[in-house]
Motif scaffolding. Structure first.
Motif, PDB file in Angstrom:
ATOM      1  N   PHE A  13      26.628  31.275  37.744  1.00 28.05           N
ATOM      2  CA  PHE A  13      27.353  32.436  37.240  1.00 28.05           C
ATOM      3  C   PHE A  13      27.918  32.170  35.852  1.00 28.05           C
ATOM      4  O   PHE A  13      28.300  31.041  35.528  1.00 28.05           O
ATOM      5  CB  PHE A  13      28.507  32.785  38.189  1.00 28.05           C
ATOM      6  N   LYS A  14      27.994  33.223  35.060  1.00 28.08           N
ATOM      7  CA  LYS A  14      28.679  33.166  33.775  1.00 28.08           C
ATOM      8  C   LYS A  14      30.179  33.367  33.992  1.00 28.08           C
ATOM      9  O   LYS A  14      30.630  33.659  35.108  1.00 28.08           O
ATOM     10  CB  LYS A  14      28.136  34.257  32.847  1.00 28.08           C
ATOM     11  N   GLU A  15      30.939  33.252  32.925  1.00 26.67           N
ATOM     12  CA  GLU A  15      32.393  33.406  33.035  1.00 26.67           C
ATOM     13  C   GLU A  15      32.782  34.796  33.530  1.00 26.67           C
ATOM     14  O   GLU A  15      33.819  34.964  34.163  1.00 26.67           O
ATOM     15  CB  GLU A  15      33.059  33.116  31.683  1.00 26.67           C
ATOM     16  N   ASP A  16      31.955  35.803  33.239  1.00 22.00           N
ATOM     17  CA  ASP A  16      32.262  37.164  33.672  1.00 22.00           C
ATOM     18  C   ASP A  16      31.743  37.463  35.079  1.00 22.00           C
ATOM     19  O   ASP A  16      31.767  38.609  35.524  1.00 22.00           O
ATOM     20  CB  ASP A  16      31.715  38.185  32.672  1.00 22.00           C
ATOM     21  N   GLU A  47      25.114  30.935  47.911  1.00 26.18           N
ATOM     22  CA  GLU A  47      26.110  32.007  47.975  1.00 26.18           C
ATOM     23  C   GLU A  47      25.479  33.373  48.216  1.00 26.18           C
ATOM     24  O   GLU A  47      25.974  34.405  47.751  1.00 26.18           O
ATOM     25  CB  GLU A  47      26.994  32.017  46.721  1.00 26.18           C
ATOM     26  N   GLY A  48      24.380  33.366  48.986  1.00 24.22           N
ATOM     27  CA  GLY A  48      23.666  34.605  49.254  1.00 24.22           C
ATOM     28  C   GLY A  48      24.532  35.734  49.781  1.00 24.22           C
ATOM     29  O   GLY A  48      24.406  36.882  49.316  1.00 24.22           O
ATOM     30  N   PRO A  49      25.417  35.467  50.749  1.00 26.84           N
ATOM     31  CA  PRO A  49      26.252  36.557  51.257  1.00 26.84           C
ATOM     32  C   PRO A  49      27.185  37.167  50.216  1.00 26.84           C
ATOM     33  O   PRO A  49      27.715  38.264  50.422  1.00 26.84           O
ATOM     34  CB  PRO A  49      27.061  35.876  52.380  1.00 26.84           C
ATOM     35  N   MET A  50      27.408  36.463  49.100  1.00 27.92           N
ATOM     36  CA  MET A  50      28.269  36.977  48.033  1.00 27.92           C
ATOM     37  C   MET A  50      27.475  37.742  46.972  1.00 27.92           C
ATOM     38  O   MET A  50      28.062  38.268  46.019  1.00 27.92           O
ATOM     39  CB  MET A  50      29.018  35.823  47.358  1.00 27.92           C
ATOM     40  N   ARG A 264      31.061  27.102  38.555  1.00 26.92           N
ATOM     41  CA  ARG A 264      31.599  28.427  38.859  1.00 26.92           C
ATOM     42  C   ARG A 264      31.063  28.914  40.198  1.00 26.92           C
ATOM     43  O   ARG A 264      29.880  28.786  40.494  1.00 26.92           O
ATOM     44  CB  ARG A 264      31.228  29.425  37.765  1.00 26.92           C
ATOM     45  N   VAL A 265      31.946  29.485  40.998  1.00 21.90           N
ATOM     46  CA  VAL A 265      31.589  30.050  42.288  1.00 21.90           C
ATOM     47  C   VAL A 265      32.036  31.511  42.298  1.00 21.90           C
ATOM     48  O   VAL A 265      32.826  31.938  41.461  1.00 21.90           O
ATOM     49  CB  VAL A 265      32.247  29.278  43.451  1.00 21.90           C
TER      50      VAL A 265
END
Length: 301
Positions: A13-16, A47-50, A264-265
């Motif tokens: 993920f990026k910061e946004d 993190e598929g569910p997310m 990042r998560v």
């Protein structure tokens, strides 16, 4: 159909909080360069569910571009059969090589319900399926008998065996022979599972330590068990990080330290902090400092 090392890759993920395709492309490329045998996207570690279903397909496309001829599987893990079937269809339309299917992670189905759920998803996607059997995390046990009941559908080709009972691999093989490819899904039982006949390893810490993971597999295939065991013993403290409620944060921290990636998560997860972070970082840094020399091995193209 599937064997060897199949990383359950992380999603970047990026910061946004948007998908970081450039970093995923780099990280997936490191896996392919190390000689893994395929990739699995949008699983628990991914993190598929997310992720939305559309994001999961976007991650698949990035993985497939990196993987070339190697297979890329899309994870299906939905609360309802309807949503799971929709995800399976989208993966098929995007060109996925197969599906890794988790029985409903919210409602804990009984055997009759589990069979109906899996059959419906397989029919909807009409792709080869790896059944994810993880009674510890998802409280649904896909038993050898249930695997036998599903064996009349040729789309079910493999099992990700994550019961946390090393006896289960032998039980599946004794009960079903070579009907299914049996891949271990528990990092810190991998050597044991490969020793008793597992045909592959759906791995987690591989995303931070790909060469060591591939070396264990290739040495075992070459009959060089003692060399594989030496690497595995070094690896064990790291592999234990996969068997944790915080496996995503643990492994992303390992990626940050070992391959200079991000940690990042997606919320509600947060990166590790405090004493827990200090202990995990200690384990990772100790492993990096004592990293073993790897034997020369041929890596298949």
């Amino acid at each position: 159909m599937w064997s060897g090392i199949l990383p359950a890759v992380t999603t970047k993920f990026k910061e946004d909080d948007s998908l970081d395709h450039a970093e995923m492309e780099r990280c997936f490329g490191l896996q392919i360069d190390a000689g893994v045998d395929g990739l699995i996207v949008a699983g628990s570690l991914g993190e598929g569910p997310m992720l939305t279903q559309e994001e999961r397909i976007d991650v698949y496309r990035t993985a497939k571009a990196a993987a070339g001829k190697r297979p890329v599987l899309v994870t299906v893990a939905e609360a309802s059969t309807t949503a799971a079937c929709a995800m399976a269809k989208k993966a098929a339309q995007a060109g996925a090589d197969g599906l890794m299917v988790v029985p409903s992670p919210i409602y804990h189905t009984d055997a009759r319900e589990t069979e109906a759920n899996l059959r419906a998803i397989a029919a909807a996607g009409d792709l080869p399926v790896m059944i994810y059997s993880n009674r510890v995390a998802y409280r649904v046990d896909v038993t050898p008998q249930l695997m036998a009941d599903l064996a009349d559908d040729a789309r079910f080709v493999a099992i990700k065996e994550s019961s946390d009972d090393i006896r289960r691999t032998t039980e599946i093989i004794n009960h079903l022979g070579d009907r299914y490819a049996v891949l271990t899904g528990v990092d810190n039982l991998a050597f044991e599972a490969l020793s008793v006949g597992a045909t592959g390893w759906v791995a987690g810490l591989v995303v931070a330590f790909p060469k060591e993971t591939v070396a264990i597999w290739q040495l075992m295939q070459a009959g060089r068990r003692d060399e594989a065991l030496a690497i595995y013993r070094w690896f064990r403290p790291l592999l234990d990080l996969d068997v944790s409620t915080y496996l995503v944060q643990n492994i992303k921290l390992a990626e940050a330290l070992a391959i200079k990636s991000t940690e990042r998560v997606r919320g509600p997860r947060l990166p590790l902090a405090g004493e827990r972070r200090a202990e995990v970082e200690r384990v990772i840094r100790a492993a990096i400092e004592t990293r073993p020399s790897l034997p020369t091995l041929e890596i298949a193209a």
